[in-house]
Design a protein around this motif. Structure first.
Motif, PDB file in Angstrom:
ATOM      1  N   GLN A   1      -4.264   3.538  -1.165  1.00  0.00           N
ATOM      2  CA  GLN A   1      -5.303   3.285  -0.183  1.00  0.00           C
ATOM      3  C   GLN A   1      -6.675   3.332  -0.838  1.00  0.00           C
ATOM      4  OE1 GLN A   1      -3.249   6.264   2.687  1.00  0.00           O
ATOM      5  NE2 GLN A   1      -4.873   5.307   3.863  1.00  0.00           N
ATOM      6  N   THR A   2      -7.462   2.317  -0.579  1.00  0.00           N
ATOM      7  CA  THR A   2      -8.836   2.350  -1.025  1.00  0.00           C
ATOM      8  C   THR A   2      -9.660   3.111   0.010  1.00  0.00           C
ATOM      9  OG1 THR A   2      -9.456   0.324   0.129  1.00  0.00           O
ATOM     10  CG2 THR A   2      -8.508   0.093  -2.084  1.00  0.00           C
ATOM     11  N   GLY A   3     -10.916   3.365  -0.308  1.00  0.00           N
ATOM     12  CA  GLY A   3     -11.761   4.075   0.637  1.00  0.00           C
ATOM     13  C   GLY A   3     -12.029   3.315   1.913  1.00  0.00           C
ATOM     14  N   THR A   4     -11.757   2.001   1.899  1.00  0.00           N
ATOM     15  CA  THR A   4     -12.050   1.178   3.070  1.00  0.00           C
ATOM     16  C   THR A   4     -10.805   0.764   3.844  1.00  0.00           C
ATOM     17  OG1 THR A   4     -11.996  -0.860   1.749  1.00  0.00           O
ATOM     18  CG2 THR A   4     -14.115   0.268   1.960  1.00  0.00           C
ATOM     19  N   LEU A   5      -9.622   1.140   3.382  1.00  0.00           N
ATOM     20  CA  LEU A   5      -8.379   0.740   4.037  1.00  0.00           C
ATOM     21  C   LEU A   5      -7.736   1.959   4.703  1.00  0.00           C
ATOM     22  CD1 LEU A   5      -6.649  -1.857   4.355  1.00  0.00           C
ATOM     23  CD2 LEU A   5      -5.238  -0.985   2.498  1.00  0.00           C
ATOM     24  N   ALA A   6      -7.742   1.973   6.033  1.00  0.00           N
ATOM     25  CA  ALA A   6      -7.211   3.107   6.806  1.00  0.00           C
ATOM     26  C   ALA A   6      -7.676   4.441   6.225  1.00  0.00           C
ATOM     27  CB  ALA A   6      -5.691   3.045   6.863  1.00  0.00           C
ATOM     28  N   PRO A   7      -8.982   4.644   6.048  1.00  0.00           N
ATOM     29  CA  PRO A   7      -9.463   5.872   5.408  1.00  0.00           C
ATOM     30  C   PRO A   7      -9.104   7.136   6.176  1.00  0.00           C
ATOM     31  CG  PRO A   7     -11.289   4.667   6.407  1.00  0.00           C
ATOM     32  CD  PRO A   7     -10.099   3.763   6.448  1.00  0.00           C
ATOM     33  N   ALA A   8      -8.976   7.044   7.484  1.00  0.00           N
ATOM     34  CA  ALA A   8      -8.604   8.233   8.256  1.00  0.00           C
ATOM     35  C   ALA A   8      -7.229   8.737   7.849  1.00  0.00           C
ATOM     36  CB  ALA A   8      -8.636   7.915   9.754  1.00  0.00           C
ATOM     37  N   ASP A   9      -6.313   7.807   7.582  1.00  0.00           N
ATOM     38  CA  ASP A   9      -4.974   8.223   7.183  1.00  0.00           C
ATOM     39  C   ASP A   9      -4.994   8.925   5.840  1.00  0.00           C
ATOM     40  OD1 ASP A   9      -1.983   8.207   7.259  1.00  0.00           O
ATOM     41  OD2 ASP A   9      -2.297   6.964   5.488  1.00  0.00           O
ATOM     42  N   GLY A  10      -5.827   8.466   4.917  1.00  0.00           N
ATOM     43  CA  GLY A  10      -5.864   9.090   3.603  1.00  0.00           C
ATOM     44  C   GLY A  10      -6.170  10.571   3.674  1.00  0.00           C
ATOM     45  N   ARG A  11      -7.124  10.950   4.521  1.00  0.00           N
ATOM     46  CA  ARG A  11      -7.489  12.366   4.615  1.00  0.00           C
ATOM     47  C   ARG A  11      -6.429  13.153   5.373  1.00  0.00           C
ATOM     48  NH1 ARG A  11     -13.002  15.208   6.948  1.00  0.00           N
ATOM     49  NH2 ARG A  11     -12.721  17.145   5.782  1.00  0.00           N
ATOM     50  N   LEU A  12      -5.902  12.575   6.442  1.00  0.00           N
ATOM     51  CA  LEU A  12      -4.864  13.260   7.207  1.00  0.00           C
ATOM     52  C   LEU A  12      -3.602  13.426   6.375  1.00  0.00           C
ATOM     53  CD1 LEU A  12      -3.837  14.452   9.856  1.00  0.00           C
ATOM     54  CD2 LEU A  12      -3.333  12.135  10.652  1.00  0.00           C
ATOM     55  N   TYR A  13      -3.259  12.417   5.587  1.00  0.00           N
ATOM     56  CA  TYR A  13      -2.074  12.438   4.720  1.00  0.00           C
ATOM     57  C   TYR A  13      -2.128  13.631   3.766  1.00  0.00           C
ATOM     58  CZ  TYR A  13       1.513  10.075   1.772  1.00  0.00           C
ATOM     59  OH  TYR A  13       2.650   9.735   1.074  1.00  0.00           O
ATOM     60  N   ALA A  14      -3.296  13.839   3.138  1.00  0.00           N
ATOM     61  CA  ALA A  14      -3.431  14.935   2.176  1.00  0.00           C
ATOM     62  C   ALA A  14      -3.284  16.295   2.846  1.00  0.00           C
ATOM     63  CB  ALA A  14      -4.781  14.835   1.479  1.00  0.00           C
ATOM     64  N   VAL A  15      -3.825  16.454   4.049  1.00  0.00           N
ATOM     65  CA  VAL A  15      -3.738  17.736   4.752  1.00  0.00           C
ATOM     66  C   VAL A  15      -2.319  17.995   5.237  1.00  0.00           C
ATOM     67  CG1 VAL A  15      -4.537  19.016   6.782  1.00  0.00           C
ATOM     68  CG2 VAL A  15      -6.175  17.736   5.395  1.00  0.00           C
ATOM     69  N   ARG A  16      -1.627  16.968   5.702  1.00  0.00           N
ATOM     70  CA  ARG A  16      -0.238  17.146   6.143  1.00  0.00           C
ATOM     71  C   ARG A  16       0.630  17.695   5.024  1.00  0.00           C
ATOM     72  NH1 ARG A  16       1.668  11.633   7.300  1.00  0.00           N
ATOM     73  NH2 ARG A  16       3.684  12.615   7.678  1.00  0.00           N
TER      74      ARG A  16
ATOM     75  N   ILE B   1       0.868  -1.180   0.000  1.00  0.00           N
ATOM     76  CA  ILE B   1       0.000   0.000   0.000  1.00  0.00           C
ATOM     77  C   ILE B   1       0.901   1.225   0.000  1.00  0.00           C
ATOM     78  CG2 ILE B   1      -1.911   1.175   1.129  1.00  0.00           C
ATOM     79  CD1 ILE B   1      -2.563  -1.670   0.303  1.00  0.00           C
ATOM     80  N   SER B   2       0.894   1.968  -1.090  1.00  0.00           N
ATOM     81  CA  SER B   2       1.813   3.093  -1.258  1.00  0.00           C
ATOM     82  C   SER B   2       1.069   4.415  -1.248  1.00  0.00           C
ATOM     83  CB  SER B   2       2.596   2.930  -2.562  1.00  0.00           C
ATOM     84  OG  SER B   2       3.404   1.772  -2.525  1.00  0.00           O
ATOM     85  N   GLY B   3       1.840   5.497  -1.284  1.00  0.00           N
ATOM     86  CA  GLY B   3       1.254   6.829  -1.210  1.00  0.00           C
ATOM     87  C   GLY B   3       1.669   7.709  -2.372  1.00  0.00           C
ATOM     88  N   ARG B   4       1.073   8.895  -2.401  1.00  0.00           N
ATOM     89  CA  ARG B   4       1.437   9.897  -3.396  1.00  0.00           C
ATOM     90  C   ARG B   4       2.601  10.736  -2.879  1.00  0.00           C
ATOM     91  NH1 ARG B   4      -2.045   9.858  -7.408  1.00  0.00           N
ATOM     92  NH2 ARG B   4      -4.174   9.101  -7.095  1.00  0.00           N
ATOM     93  N   GLY B   5       3.060  11.649  -3.740  1.00  0.00           N
ATOM     94  CA  GLY B   5       4.124  12.541  -3.337  1.00  0.00           C
ATOM     95  C   GLY B   5       3.735  13.328  -2.100  1.00  0.00           C
ATOM     96  N   LEU B   6       4.695  13.536  -1.221  1.00  0.00           N
ATOM     97  CA  LEU B   6       4.444  14.255   0.019  1.00  0.00           C
ATOM     98  C   LEU B   6       5.536  15.307   0.168  1.00  0.00           C
ATOM     99  CD1 LEU B   6       2.447  14.148   2.407  1.00  0.00           C
ATOM    100  CD2 LEU B   6       4.047  12.649   3.586  1.00  0.00           C
ATOM    101  N   GLY B   7       5.138  16.588   0.185  1.00  0.00           N
ATOM    102  CA  GLY B   7       6.142  17.632   0.238  1.00  0.00           C
ATOM    103  C   GLY B   7       6.992  17.601  -1.026  1.00  0.00           C
ATOM    104  N   HIS B   8       8.318  17.610  -0.846  1.00  0.00           N
ATOM    105  CA  HIS B   8       9.233  17.632  -1.982  1.00  0.00           C
ATOM    106  C   HIS B   8       9.559  16.244  -2.506  1.00  0.00           C
ATOM    107  CE1 HIS B   8      11.822  16.859   1.482  1.00  0.00           C
ATOM    108  NE2 HIS B   8      12.657  16.296   0.628  1.00  0.00           N
ATOM    109  N   THR B   9       9.034  15.194  -1.845  1.00  0.00           N
ATOM    110  CA  THR B   9       9.385  13.828  -2.224  1.00  0.00           C
ATOM    111  C   THR B   9       8.407  13.271  -3.251  1.00  0.00           C
ATOM    112  OG1 THR B   9       8.068  12.759  -0.499  1.00  0.00           O
ATOM    113  CG2 THR B   9      10.290  13.449   0.094  1.00  0.00           C
TER     114      THR B   9
END
Length: 435
Positions: free
Chosen positions: A153-168, A109-117
């Motif tokens: 992340q799908t909408g059903t897998l750790a959904p709280a992290d998905g929203r927090l991740y985008a705001v961070r 389960i991977s993520g999108r770019g975060l900050g400069h990374t």
């Protein structure tokens, strides 16, 4: 639960109890919190920190905010790797199929770019048709039949992290040890892992520029994950220059395909990929020693088995089955490609890796706002590693840009991110430690 009271208490340095953390995260997952409240909570945590008990509670609450995956019908060890983020870091794209070719099941389960990374998902989205959010049944099928699947992340897998991740990403709260720990591990716990290996970056291109802070983060991740029942270790790796010789999305995907196809070897990337492959195989009990494990991984690559795994994964997730053989048929190229000349003769002795990552964003290859669209074509390729001797005017990289003006700006910026000296530099090892 009154969200602003929880925010206030954390702002004032109080320790939150597990029930309050669970309530706040449940509200976040249900969409009952505003972006302002989420950002305020993240900023309060950034300033005041969290105790180990709070981090564990936050991690578990985020993992429990959605479904937990089950792998009972797969008779392979369930393993994964995660990086804290860097520039030119496309290790996961090669590592997952190599590990799968050696007998592991890798639900990544991977993520999108975060900050400069850069983000693994953004790189995968440069592949036409690739589905980064398949349904749970398809995800399970791909892991079972191909051996690995790299998805978001799908909408059903750790959904709280998905929203927090985008705001961070847009509130300057990325480099918080509690938030990084909970974000990474909540996804991994929800993914049903048995073993996990973490890549904690340190250097000017990492979120943790200080070695001591990187070790604190690694220790936090390892202790929380092991405490949650996942056998976990961490390698600390150098991020004082781009890891690969490319930084961007499609350009890093090309780098991955060249690696898997045997068209590219013997780089800093090579060292990191095989170090993590060895750690994963030993940790999972597939190999008895790091030397045996590395030998297995190298054989999986040289035999073409890892490339076959990757091709099957891509095809099952909607991408072209012949991507490795014909990357130019599918990966879009930027209309302008411009060499970056060395300003003087000498040795490439230092790099502002963070600056390189920011320059990719300036080209359009990253986000300033969560809703920004990425230009997958742009970035840098053929980046020379530190310790290379260059003559004035020789190219140290190639810019891929949407137009000539953007290429000129990016070339000028990249040249400023490298220091050229008369003396040959002493380079730091790419693998800095194991926790």
């Amino acid at each position: 639960m009154i969200p602003q009271e929880i925010i206030r208490r954390k702002r004032d340095g109080d320790e939150l109890d597990a029930a309050d953390i669970r309530s706040f995260i449940a509200a976040l997952a249900a969409g009952r919190l505003s972006e302002g409240q989420i950002g305020a909570f993240a900023m309060a945590v950034w300033f005041k920190g969290m105790s180990r008990a709070e981090i564990v509670a936050l991690t578990l609450a985020m993992a429990d905010s959605g479904d937990r995956l089950q792998w009972a019908d797969i008779d392979r060890p369930i393993a994964d790797k995660h990086s804290t983020g860097g520039v030119g870091d496309n290790v996961s794209l090669m590592l997952a199929p190599i590990a799968a070719a050696c007998g592991l099941a890798v639900p990544m389960i991977s993520g999108r770019g975060l900050g400069h990374t850069g983000g693994t998902l953004d790189k995968l989205e440069s592949i036409p048709g690739y589905r980064i959010t398949p349904d749970a049944d398809l995800f399970h099928k791909v892991v079972k039949e191909a051996g690995c699947a790299i998805i978001g992340q799908t909408g059903t897998l750790a959904p709280a992290d998905g929203r927090l991740y985008a705001v961070r990403d847009v509130t300057a709260t990325v480099d918080s040890i509690p938030l990084i720990t909970a974000s990474i591990l909540s996804k991994k716990l929800a993914a049903g892992l048995e073993t996990l290996v973490l890549d904690v970056k340190v250097g000017n291109g990492a979120f943790m520029a200080d070695r001591g802070k990187a070790e604190i983060l690694a220790q936090s991740l390892v202790e929380v994950a092991n405490g949650a029942g996942v056998k976990t270790s961490a390698l600390i790796t150098d991020m004082n220059q781009p890891l690969a010789d490319s930084a961007g999305n499609a350009v890093e995907m090309r780098n991955c395909l060249d690696f898997l196809a045997g068209r590219k070897r013997d780089t800093r990337l090579d060292i990191v990929v095989f170090a993590f492959a060895a750690e994963m195989l030993v940790k999972s009990g597939v190999a008895a020693s790091p030397d045996e494990a590395e030998g297995m991984a190298r054989q999986a690559l040289s035999s073409g088995k890892a490339a076959e795994v990757f091709a099957r994964m891509v095809s099952m997730l909607g991408g072209p089955p012949d991507l490795i053989e014909n990357p130019d048929r599918y990966l879009a190229r930027a209309p302008v490609e411009k060499p970056v000349p060395a300003a003087r003769s000498g040795w490439l002795s230092a790099c502002d890796a963070r600056g390189v990552g920011v320059s990719v964003i300036d080209l359009g290859g990253g986000r300033r706002h969560p809703a920004d669209r990425i230009d997958h074509r742009v970035g840098f390729s053929e980046l020379l590693p530190l310790g290379t001797r260059v003559n004035a005017g020789e190219p140290i990289a190639l810019v891929h840009a949407a137009d000539e003006a953007a290429a000129e700006r990016a070339a000028a910026a990249l040249a400023m991110h490298y220091r050229i000296t008369e003396d040959r530099p002493e380079l730091t090892p790419v693998i800095a430690g194991l926790i």
